[in-house]
Design a protein around this motif. Structure first.
Motif, short mmCIF file in Angstrom:
data_model
loop_
_atom_site.label_atom_id
_atom_site.label_comp_id
_atom_site.label_asym_id
_atom_site.label_seq_id
_atom_site.Cartn_x
_atom_site.Cartn_y
_atom_site.Cartn_z
N ARG A 140 -14.46 23.99 -13.02
CA ARG A 140 -14.96 24.18 -14.38
C ARG A 140 -16.48 24.01 -14.49
NH1 ARG A 140 -11.84 20.52 -18.43
NH2 ARG A 140 -11.92 18.99 -16.73
N SER A 141 -17.11 23.44 -13.48
CA SER A 141 -18.57 23.32 -13.46
C SER A 141 -19.16 24.53 -12.75
CB SER A 141 -18.99 22.05 -12.72
OG SER A 141 -18.48 20.89 -13.34
N GLU A 142 -20.39 24.87 -13.11
CA GLU A 142 -21.08 26.00 -12.49
C GLU A 142 -22.12 25.45 -11.50
OE1 GLU A 142 -24.11 29.63 -13.74
OE2 GLU A 142 -22.83 28.69 -15.27
N ILE A 143 -21.89 25.67 -10.21
CA ILE A 143 -22.75 25.11 -9.16
C ILE A 143 -23.56 26.24 -8.53
CG2 ILE A 143 -22.81 23.83 -6.99
CD1 ILE A 143 -20.09 22.64 -7.76
N ARG A 144 -24.88 26.08 -8.49
CA ARG A 144 -25.76 27.10 -7.89
C ARG A 144 -26.33 26.56 -6.59
NH1 ARG A 144 -31.21 28.77 -8.32
NH2 ARG A 144 -31.67 27.06 -9.76
N TYR A 145 -26.18 27.33 -5.53
CA TYR A 145 -26.66 26.93 -4.21
C TYR A 145 -27.92 27.72 -3.84
CZ TYR A 145 -22.06 24.77 -3.63
OH TYR A 145 -20.94 23.99 -3.79
N GLY A 146 -28.69 27.16 -2.92
CA GLY A 146 -29.87 27.85 -2.41
C GLY A 146 -30.03 27.57 -0.92
N ASP A 147 -30.90 28.34 -0.27
CA ASP A 147 -31.15 28.16 1.16
C ASP A 147 -32.15 27.03 1.38
OD1 ASP A 147 -29.46 30.22 1.80
OD2 ASP A 147 -31.05 31.74 1.80
N TYR A 148 -31.85 26.15 2.33
CA TYR A 148 -32.73 25.02 2.64
C TYR A 148 -33.12 25.07 4.11
CZ TYR A 148 -34.59 20.26 2.51
OH TYR A 148 -35.43 19.17 2.58
N PRO A 149 -34.43 25.19 4.42
CA PRO A 149 -34.85 25.23 5.83
C PRO A 149 -34.79 23.85 6.47
CG PRO A 149 -36.76 25.33 4.37
CD PRO A 149 -35.55 25.36 3.48
N GLU A 150 -34.12 23.73 7.59
CA GLU A 150 -34.03 22.47 8.31
C GLU A 150 -35.20 22.31 9.27
OE1 GLU A 150 -32.05 20.30 7.49
OE2 GLU A 150 -30.28 21.21 6.59
N HIS A 151 -35.34 21.08 9.81
CA HIS A 151 -36.44 20.78 10.71
C HIS A 151 -36.42 21.67 11.95
CE1 HIS A 151 -39.55 18.03 12.31
NE2 HIS A 151 -39.00 18.29 13.48
N ASP A 152 -35.21 22.03 12.43
CA ASP A 152 -35.11 22.83 13.65
C ASP A 152 -35.18 24.33 13.39
OD1 ASP A 152 -32.71 23.32 12.42
OD2 ASP A 152 -31.45 22.47 14.01
N GLY A 153 -35.47 24.72 12.15
CA GLY A 153 -35.62 26.13 11.82
C GLY A 153 -34.37 26.79 11.28
N THR A 154 -33.25 26.12 11.33
CA THR A 154 -32.02 26.69 10.79
C THR A 154 -32.03 26.61 9.27
OG1 THR A 154 -30.84 24.58 10.97
CG2 THR A 154 -30.72 26.09 12.86
N ILE A 155 -31.18 27.41 8.65
CA ILE A 155 -31.06 27.45 7.20
C ILE A 155 -29.66 26.98 6.80
CG2 ILE A 155 -31.16 28.88 5.12
CD1 ILE A 155 -33.84 28.60 6.48
N THR A 156 -29.60 26.02 5.90
CA THR A 156 -28.31 25.57 5.40
C THR A 156 -28.26 25.77 3.88
OG1 THR A 156 -29.10 23.29 5.11
CG2 THR A 156 -28.05 23.83 7.21
N LYS A 157 -27.05 25.81 3.34
CA LYS A 157 -26.85 25.94 1.91
C LYS A 157 -26.89 24.57 1.26
CE LYS A 157 -26.10 30.43 1.59
NZ LYS A 157 -26.98 31.32 0.79
N GLN A 158 -27.71 24.42 0.22
CA GLN A 158 -27.81 23.16 -0.50
C GLN A 158 -27.65 23.42 -2.00
OE1 GLN A 158 -28.18 20.14 0.99
NE2 GLN A 158 -28.06 21.17 2.95
N VAL A 159 -27.11 22.43 -2.68
CA VAL A 159 -26.96 22.55 -4.12
C VAL A 159 -28.33 22.57 -4.79
CG1 VAL A 159 -26.09 21.43 -6.20
CG2 VAL A 159 -24.71 21.43 -4.12
N MET A 160 -28.58 23.57 -5.63
CA MET A 160 -29.83 23.64 -6.38
C MET A 160 -29.66 22.94 -7.73
SD MET A 160 -31.86 25.15 -4.34
CE MET A 160 -33.23 25.57 -5.40
N ASN A 161 -28.58 23.24 -8.42
CA ASN A 161 -28.29 22.53 -9.67
C ASN A 161 -26.85 22.78 -10.07
OD1 ASN A 161 -28.51 25.20 -10.49
ND2 ASN A 161 -29.39 24.67 -12.46
N VAL A 162 -26.37 21.98 -11.00
CA VAL A 162 -25.02 22.10 -11.53
C VAL A 162 -25.12 22.33 -13.03
CG1 VAL A 162 -22.78 20.99 -11.84
CG2 VAL A 162 -24.10 20.58 -9.74
N LYS A 163 -24.57 23.43 -13.50
CA LYS A 163 -24.57 23.74 -14.92
C LYS A 163 -23.16 23.52 -15.48
CE LYS A 163 -28.24 27.22 -14.74
NZ LYS A 163 -28.60 28.62 -15.02
N ASN A 164 -23.09 23.40 -16.80
CA ASN A 164 -21.80 23.18 -17.46
C ASN A 164 -21.03 22.06 -16.75
OD1 ASN A 164 -22.37 25.40 -19.15
ND2 ASN A 164 -21.56 26.79 -17.61
N PHE A 165 -21.70 20.92 -16.67
CA PHE A 165 -21.22 19.80 -15.87
C PHE A 165 -19.92 19.23 -16.46
CE2 PHE A 165 -21.13 15.78 -13.83
CZ PHE A 165 -21.94 15.87 -12.70
#
Length: 223
Positions: A140-165
């Motif tokens: 029921r919550s709206e979760i928006r993810y974004g790309d996060y660059p890691e120290h080793d150069g890889t990209i992981t998905k991280q929560v950017m914000n949560v709407k309609n909490f």
């Protein structure tokens, strides 16, 4: 829906504006720095902890990887019990009031030797909460993810914000403050917020983010 009230932990808007103003001075009146030699180890530690957080098993930091924060406060009127800048800084008074158990948060050292006398007397430590509770109703919550660059150069998905909490139905937190695996922010129980406010701490806010009114206004807990 959950019958229990939970609050987003934040710092007052005026406190944040004041901190920004002090940092923007030339020279800056507030500076937060850390041991650059520990930067790589700390970055790896953050990456491991983010993975653990998503798994719901976030724990304390490895103190051997921690590069102590160096805090400089030159403005003599600035010595709050709580402020956020690269980390959570908590005074000895606030730590005593919160009385958090070891399985909920840890405190890490701060070098305050460059601060003015009243700021040094606050005996700041970095507050690192790490308790994780599966609290958010992800359907029921709206979760928006974004790309996060890691120290080793890889990209992981991280929560950017949560709407309609929305909290999970019948959710009851087992700890006074916690983070959900889907959100990087920290939340407090109503009992915890009440205790902090009744002790006269004004530098930590507890915001409502679930009510209809809170969607358009800043709603904070008051006594």
């Amino acid at each position: 829906m959950s019958q229990h009230q939970y609050w987003l932990i934040s710092q007052p808007i005026e406190g944040l504006k004041r901190l920004n103003e002090l940092e923007d001075r030339s020279p800056p009146a507030v500076v937060v720095d850390y041991d650059r030699e520990a930067d790589r180890a700390e970055s790896l530690d953050r990456q491991e902890r983010r993975i653990a957080n998503v798994a719901g098993v976030l724990g304390p930091k490895d103190p051997t990887r921690w590069g102590p924060m160096k805090l400089t406060i030159l403005e003599e009127s600035f010595y709050p019990d709580f402020f956020v800048r690269s980390a959570w800084f908590a005074s000895a008074r606030l730590r005593e009031v919160m009385d958090l158990p070891d399985h909920v948060a840890q405190y890490l050292p701060v070098d305050s030797t460059a601060c003015h006398e009243k700021a040094r007397e606050q005996d700041y430590m970095v507050m690192d909460p790490f308790a994780v509770q599966n609290a958010i109703d992800t359907e029921r919550s709206e979760i928006r993810y974004g790309d996060y660059p890691e120290h080793d150069g890889t990209i992981t998905k991280q929560v950017m914000n949560v709407k309609n909490f929305v909290w999970r139905e019948n959710f009851v937190s087992e700890v006074p403050i916690f983070r959900d695996p889907h959100d990087n922010r920290f939340f407090a129980t109503d009992a915890f917020a009440e205790k902090v406010l009744r002790a006269g701490i004004t530098d930590m806010w507890f915001r409502d983010i679930t009510s209809e009114r809170a969607q358009t206004e800043i709603m904070i807990k008051t006594l």
